[in-house]
Write a protein that holds these residues in place. Structure first.
Motif, PDB file in Angstrom:
ATOM      1  N   MET A 318      -3.026 -17.122   2.072  1.00  0.00           N
ATOM      2  CA  MET A 318      -2.417 -16.347   0.984  1.00  0.00           C
ATOM      3  C   MET A 318      -3.448 -15.436   0.324  1.00  0.00           C
ATOM      4  N   TRP A 319      -4.625 -15.982   0.049  1.00  0.00           N
ATOM      5  CA  TRP A 319      -5.688 -15.176  -0.555  1.00  0.00           C
ATOM      6  C   TRP A 319      -6.061 -14.010   0.372  1.00  0.00           C
ATOM      7  N   GLY A 320      -6.239 -14.314   1.645  1.00  0.00           N
ATOM      8  CA  GLY A 320      -6.600 -13.255   2.587  1.00  0.00           C
ATOM      9  C   GLY A 320      -5.528 -12.199   2.700  1.00  0.00           C
ATOM     10  N   HIS A 321      -4.258 -12.628   2.674  1.00  0.00           N
ATOM     11  CA  HIS A 321      -3.143 -11.696   2.781  1.00  0.00           C
ATOM     12  C   HIS A 321      -3.089 -10.767   1.568  1.00  0.00           C
ATOM     13  N   ALA A 322      -3.177 -11.342   0.369  1.00  0.00           N
ATOM     14  CA  ALA A 322      -3.160 -10.523  -0.851  1.00  0.00           C
ATOM     15  C   ALA A 322      -4.369  -9.598  -0.902  1.00  0.00           C
ATOM     16  N   ALA A 323      -5.540 -10.112  -0.452  1.00  0.00           N
ATOM     17  CA  ALA A 323      -6.742  -9.273  -0.441  1.00  0.00           C
ATOM     18  C   ALA A 323      -6.588  -8.108   0.534  1.00  0.00           C
ATOM     19  N   LEU A 324      -5.903  -8.329   1.651  1.00  0.00           N
ATOM     20  CA  LEU A 324      -5.677  -7.248   2.608  1.00  0.00           C
ATOM     21  C   LEU A 324      -4.832  -6.147   1.990  1.00  0.00           C
ATOM     22  N   TRP A 325      -3.758  -6.518   1.308  1.00  0.00           N
ATOM     23  CA  TRP A 325      -2.926  -5.518   0.638  1.00  0.00           C
ATOM     24  C   TRP A 325      -3.751  -4.720  -0.376  1.00  0.00           C
ATOM     25  N   THR A 326      -4.611  -5.417  -1.098  1.00  0.00           N
ATOM     26  CA  THR A 326      -5.419  -4.744  -2.113  1.00  0.00           C
ATOM     27  C   THR A 326      -6.443  -3.814  -1.474  1.00  0.00           C
ATOM     28  N   ALA A 327      -7.149  -4.296  -0.472  1.00  0.00           N
ATOM     29  CA  ALA A 327      -8.213  -3.507   0.151  1.00  0.00           C
ATOM     30  C   ALA A 327      -7.662  -2.287   0.877  1.00  0.00           C
ATOM     31  N   VAL A 328      -6.592  -2.478   1.646  1.00  0.00           N
ATOM     32  CA  VAL A 328      -6.012  -1.344   2.372  1.00  0.00           C
ATOM     33  C   VAL A 328      -5.479  -0.313   1.384  1.00  0.00           C
ATOM     34  N   GLY A 329      -4.813  -0.784   0.332  1.00  0.00           N
ATOM     35  CA  GLY A 329      -4.296   0.148  -0.667  1.00  0.00           C
ATOM     36  C   GLY A 329      -5.395   0.948  -1.339  1.00  0.00           C
ATOM     37  N   MET A 330      -6.500   0.295  -1.654  1.00  0.00           N
ATOM     38  CA  MET A 330      -7.617   0.997  -2.282  1.00  0.00           C
ATOM     39  C   MET A 330      -8.218   2.028  -1.323  1.00  0.00           C
ATOM     40  N   LEU A 331      -8.350   1.652  -0.058  1.00  0.00           N
ATOM     41  CA  LEU A 331      -8.961   2.570   0.908  1.00  0.00           C
ATOM     42  C   LEU A 331      -8.100   3.799   1.133  1.00  0.00           C
ATOM     43  N   ILE A 332      -6.809   3.623   1.380  1.00  0.00           N
ATOM     44  CA  ILE A 332      -5.965   4.788   1.686  1.00  0.00           C
ATOM     45  C   ILE A 332      -5.723   5.645   0.451  1.00  0.00           C
ATOM     46  N   SER A 333      -5.946   5.076  -0.748  1.00  0.00           N
ATOM     47  CA  SER A 333      -5.747   5.876  -1.963  1.00  0.00           C
ATOM     48  C   SER A 333      -6.893   6.851  -2.205  1.00  0.00           C
ATOM     49  N   LEU A 334      -7.945   6.758  -1.403  1.00  0.00           N
ATOM     50  CA  LEU A 334      -9.064   7.697  -1.508  1.00  0.00           C
ATOM     51  C   LEU A 334      -8.807   8.886  -0.593  1.00  0.00           C
ATOM     52  N   GLY A 335      -9.041  10.082  -1.095  1.00  0.00           N
ATOM     53  CA  GLY A 335      -8.898  11.282  -0.291  1.00  0.00           C
ATOM     54  C   GLY A 335     -10.155  11.580   0.498  1.00  0.00           C
ATOM     55  N   PRO A 336     -10.217  12.743   1.103  1.00  0.00           N
ATOM     56  CA  PRO A 336     -11.391  13.088   1.924  1.00  0.00           C
ATOM     57  C   PRO A 336     -12.630  13.459   1.110  1.00  0.00           C
ATOM     58  N   ARG A 337     -12.484  13.640  -0.211  1.00  0.00           N
ATOM     59  CA  ARG A 337     -13.627  14.018  -1.047  1.00  0.00           C
ATOM     60  C   ARG A 337     -13.836  12.948  -2.116  1.00  0.00           C
ATOM     61  N   VAL A 338     -14.792  12.054  -1.856  1.00  0.00           N
ATOM     62  CA  VAL A 338     -15.053  10.925  -2.749  1.00  0.00           C
ATOM     63  C   VAL A 338     -16.521  10.952  -3.158  1.00  0.00           C
ATOM     64  N   PHE A 339     -16.776  10.740  -4.442  1.00  0.00           N
ATOM     65  CA  PHE A 339     -18.136  10.810  -4.966  1.00  0.00           C
ATOM     66  C   PHE A 339     -18.487   9.537  -5.733  1.00  0.00           C
ATOM     67  N   LEU A 359      -0.504  15.518   1.068  1.00  0.00           N
ATOM     68  CA  LEU A 359      -0.216  14.438   0.134  1.00  0.00           C
ATOM     69  C   LEU A 359      -0.471  14.837  -1.320  1.00  0.00           C
ATOM     70  N   ARG A 360      -1.411  15.766  -1.515  1.00  0.00           N
ATOM     71  CA  ARG A 360      -1.764  16.275  -2.847  1.00  0.00           C
ATOM     72  C   ARG A 360      -2.480  15.250  -3.721  1.00  0.00           C
ATOM     73  N   VAL A 361      -1.871  14.085  -3.961  1.00  0.00           N
ATOM     74  CA  VAL A 361      -2.467  13.079  -4.849  1.00  0.00           C
ATOM     75  C   VAL A 361      -2.596  11.776  -4.071  1.00  0.00           C
ATOM     76  N   PRO A 362      -3.682  11.604  -3.306  1.00  0.00           N
ATOM     77  CA  PRO A 362      -3.821  10.408  -2.475  1.00  0.00           C
ATOM     78  C   PRO A 362      -3.776   9.108  -3.272  1.00  0.00           C
ATOM     79  N   ALA A 363      -4.175   9.146  -4.537  1.00  0.00           N
ATOM     80  CA  ALA A 363      -4.224   7.918  -5.334  1.00  0.00           C
ATOM     81  C   ALA A 363      -2.887   7.192  -5.354  1.00  0.00           C
ATOM     82  N   ARG A 364      -1.783   7.934  -5.187  1.00  0.00           N
ATOM     83  CA  ARG A 364      -0.459   7.300  -5.248  1.00  0.00           C
ATOM     84  C   ARG A 364      -0.218   6.358  -4.075  1.00  0.00           C
ATOM     85  N   LEU A 365      -0.979   6.518  -3.001  1.00  0.00           N
ATOM     86  CA  LEU A 365      -0.853   5.591  -1.875  1.00  0.00           C
ATOM     87  C   LEU A 365      -1.322   4.186  -2.248  1.00  0.00           C
ATOM     88  N   GLY A 366      -2.025   4.069  -3.344  1.00  0.00           N
ATOM     89  CA  GLY A 366      -2.513   2.769  -3.780  1.00  0.00           C
ATOM     90  C   GLY A 366      -1.453   1.858  -4.334  1.00  0.00           C
TER      91      GLY A 366
END
Length: 582
Positions: A318-339, A359-366
């Motif tokens: 369960m922990w690993g599953h919830a962490a996967l949702w969190t990690a993937v969501g955080m990663l895809i919410s970043l666009g090509p220009r990250v500082f 997509l215009r606003v990648p953060a919404r993928l989070g």
């Protein structure tokens, strides 16, 4: 008999929880709950304009699904543009909540608030049910739900301005259904309707996020021989869901093929703005993948608790599953220009930068990270509760009271860290409906209508809202993108009542009626319009007036030229300059 009684008790208990979350959402959005039929969230023109679009999209989709589903894409805006619905979000996922209300009440504002408030409450509720099924703890479910309810992006910012996206209630259920090892096809099959229904909420942000997290999960399962069969079943479920969604994506593709330069046909910039870390995940207005300090502390303490007292294998999954949702969501919410601290970071998105431009606003993928964080918070609370029980063993500490006290502390910390404003400060704006007399006049028109003048996007969106009542196709429109011919048509509309401009509009669009808001007309054009309203013109005939709203029949167009003139109420003796605009 005992089994049936248990089911009834469980159902009553679940409905009680849902009612509690509806009450919580009503409280944090008050006074909206007291003006469900009159007002929407409103904190500026941007919020109201997009909210009007949501209302129209849900209204049109509900109307089309009830009367003629095959005409769904031929929405009555940007007339005569085909497939007009697919220039913006279709909001189909929200119709599950919107359609029954609007069919029963004919009140699109009430139905919209049901979608917005109900969608948030249902998402918190399903998160609670999932965490309770995993941990056996209702208090852990409350913590997970509170994490949802204190997400400012969901409750007070972007989703409040685009209420159709509030229909996120299937995300926690997808996480729940995807966790089991899927030893049977039935376990994979139940995912398909959940994926499809949730993806219909938004095909640009929500659907890709769902497929990204489940696709990652399927890949991880395919890599390991022991879970490969489960991975194949998950791939099959994703494939079936994708095929079911394919017609919708094909409709959007058709619009893009008909508009090669569609990226330029928008009132919004198409470039992706740079994102900075860690602000992207801690600034509560950036997006759904934002974590309050209290959430981070809770999850951190939960990790310490399970490290000191290792949980069962099922809990680790369960922990690993919830962490996967969190990690993937955080990663895809970043666009090509990250500082980070002024330094550009290499991210995989740079390989598909063109995709992120659309997509215009990648953060919404989070949005999937928002759900993952809620599940992690619930699991962390459950772990801390077990830890407290061990510490309290033999010390006459009542476990239930200690868990309750811990839950109160966590919930208070989440609410305090959210920075929510006091009760009654939720911004709302009234949304007046068009006058019944004006709608009556418009229904005498037999063809497309132009509402004018519309000096900026808010007025275009308001014209779409009005169209839900008079049900005519309109030349007006507002959405993510506009047809290539739309600016030229609006340029002609601004030239009215010029006879040449009217002739071109009539010939190109079949324009049959004009709804004029005289209070918005520039002074140098007002006399011309008043002259036509008083004496008529060969190509224009006033058929009705209510206050500063005047309805004209365009003669020589789609309606007969000898249509009768309707006697109408007038504001005798009241100067037009002193009439309140709607």
């Amino acid at each position: 008999m005992a089994l049936n009684a248990a089911r009834v008790v469980g159902l009553v208990r679940a409905m009680g929880l849902l009612a509690a979350y509806v009450g919580a959402v009503t409280w944090i959005t008050w006074p909206l709950g007291g003006s469900m039929s009159e007002a929407i969230h409103g904190a500026g023109a941007f919020f109201i304009t997009d909210a009007l679009y949501s209302i129209w999209a849900m209204g049109w989709s509900s109307h089309a699904l009830l009367t003629a589903p095959t005409t769904l894409g031929q929405a009555g805006i940007y007339h005569p543009t085909p497939d007009a619905l697919f220039y913006g979000p279709s909001a189909l996922g929200a119709t599950l909540l919107f359609a029954p209300v609007v069919w029963a009440t004919n009140d699109p504002v009430l139905a919209t608030n049901v979608v917005y408030m109900g969608g948030i409450a249902l998402t918190a509720w399903t998160a609670h049910l999932v965490v309770r099924s995993w941990t056996g703890s209702d208090l852990a479910g409350v913590v997970a739900a509170t994490t949802i309810l204190t997400n400012a992006w969901l409750v007070r910012d972007f989703v409040a301005a685009t209420p159709h996206i509030a229909a996120l209630q299937f995300l926690p259920l997808i996480a729940w259904a995807a966790l089991p090892p899927m030893s049977r096809l039935r376990e994979a099959a139940r995912l398909v309707p959940l994926i499809v229904l949730q993806s219909l909420t938004d095909v640009v942000y929500v659907a890709p996020a769902v497929f990204a997290v489940l696709g990652t999960l399927a890949t991880l399962r395919l890599v390991r021989p022991s879970t490969r069969r489960a991975g194949l079943r998950l791939v099959g479920a994703l494939g079936i869901a994708a095929v079911m969604l394919l017609p919708l994506y094909a409709a959007y593709r058709q619009v893009r093929l008909a508009n090669p330069d569609i990226a330029k046909q928008s009132v919004y910039p198409t470039k992706v703005f740079p994102q900075t870390l860690p602000e992207e995940f801690v600034d509560r207005r950036r997006g759904p993948a934002v974590f309050l300090p209290a959430t981070l502390v809770l999850i951190g303490l939960g990790l310490v608790a399970i490290a000191m007292r290792p949980p069962a294998p099922a809990t680790r999954r369960m922990w690993g599953h919830a962490a996967l949702w969190t990690a993937v969501g955080m990663l895809i919410s970043l666009g090509p220009r990250v500082f980070w601290r002024g330094y550009a970071l290499p991210v995989p998105q740079q390989l598909v930068a063109d995709v992120y431009t659309h997509l215009r606003v990648p953060a919404r993928l989070g949005v999937v990270a928002m759900v993952g964080a809620a599940l992690l918070a619930g699991l962390a609370f459950a772990a801390l509760s077990r830890w407290f029980e061990v510490l309290g063993a033999g010390r006459r500490v009542v476990p239930s009271l200690s868990r309750l006290a811990l839950a109160v502390v966590v919930v208070v910390a989440l609410v305090a860290g959210w920075g929510s404003t006091p009760l009654g400060a939720f911004p709302i704006t009234s949304l007046p409906r068009p006058a019944d007399t004006t709608i009556g006049f418009l229904r005498m028109v037999r063809g497309p209508v132009l509402e004018t003048p519309v000096p900026f996007e808010f007025m275009q969106a308001l014209a779409m809202f009005d169209a839900l009542f008079h049900v005519h196709p309109v030349l007006n429109g507002y959405s993510s993108y506009y047809p290539a011919a739309f600016p030229a048509r609006m340029a002609l509309a601004r030239q009215l009542p010029d006879a040449g401009a009217l002739t071109r509009l009539r010939d190109e669009t079949g324009l049959a009626g004009i709804w004029l808001h005289l209070d918005r007309v520039p002074l140098d054009q007002r006399e011309a319009w008043l002259g036509i309203a008083t004496s008529g013109r060969r190509d224009l005939l006033q058929i009705g007036r209510s206050g500063t709203d005047i309805v004209f029949l365009v003669r020589g167009g789609s309606a007969p030229a000898n249509a009768p003139v309707v006697e109408l109420p007038r504001l005798d003796g009241v100067p037009l300059d002193h009439v309140e605009p709607r």
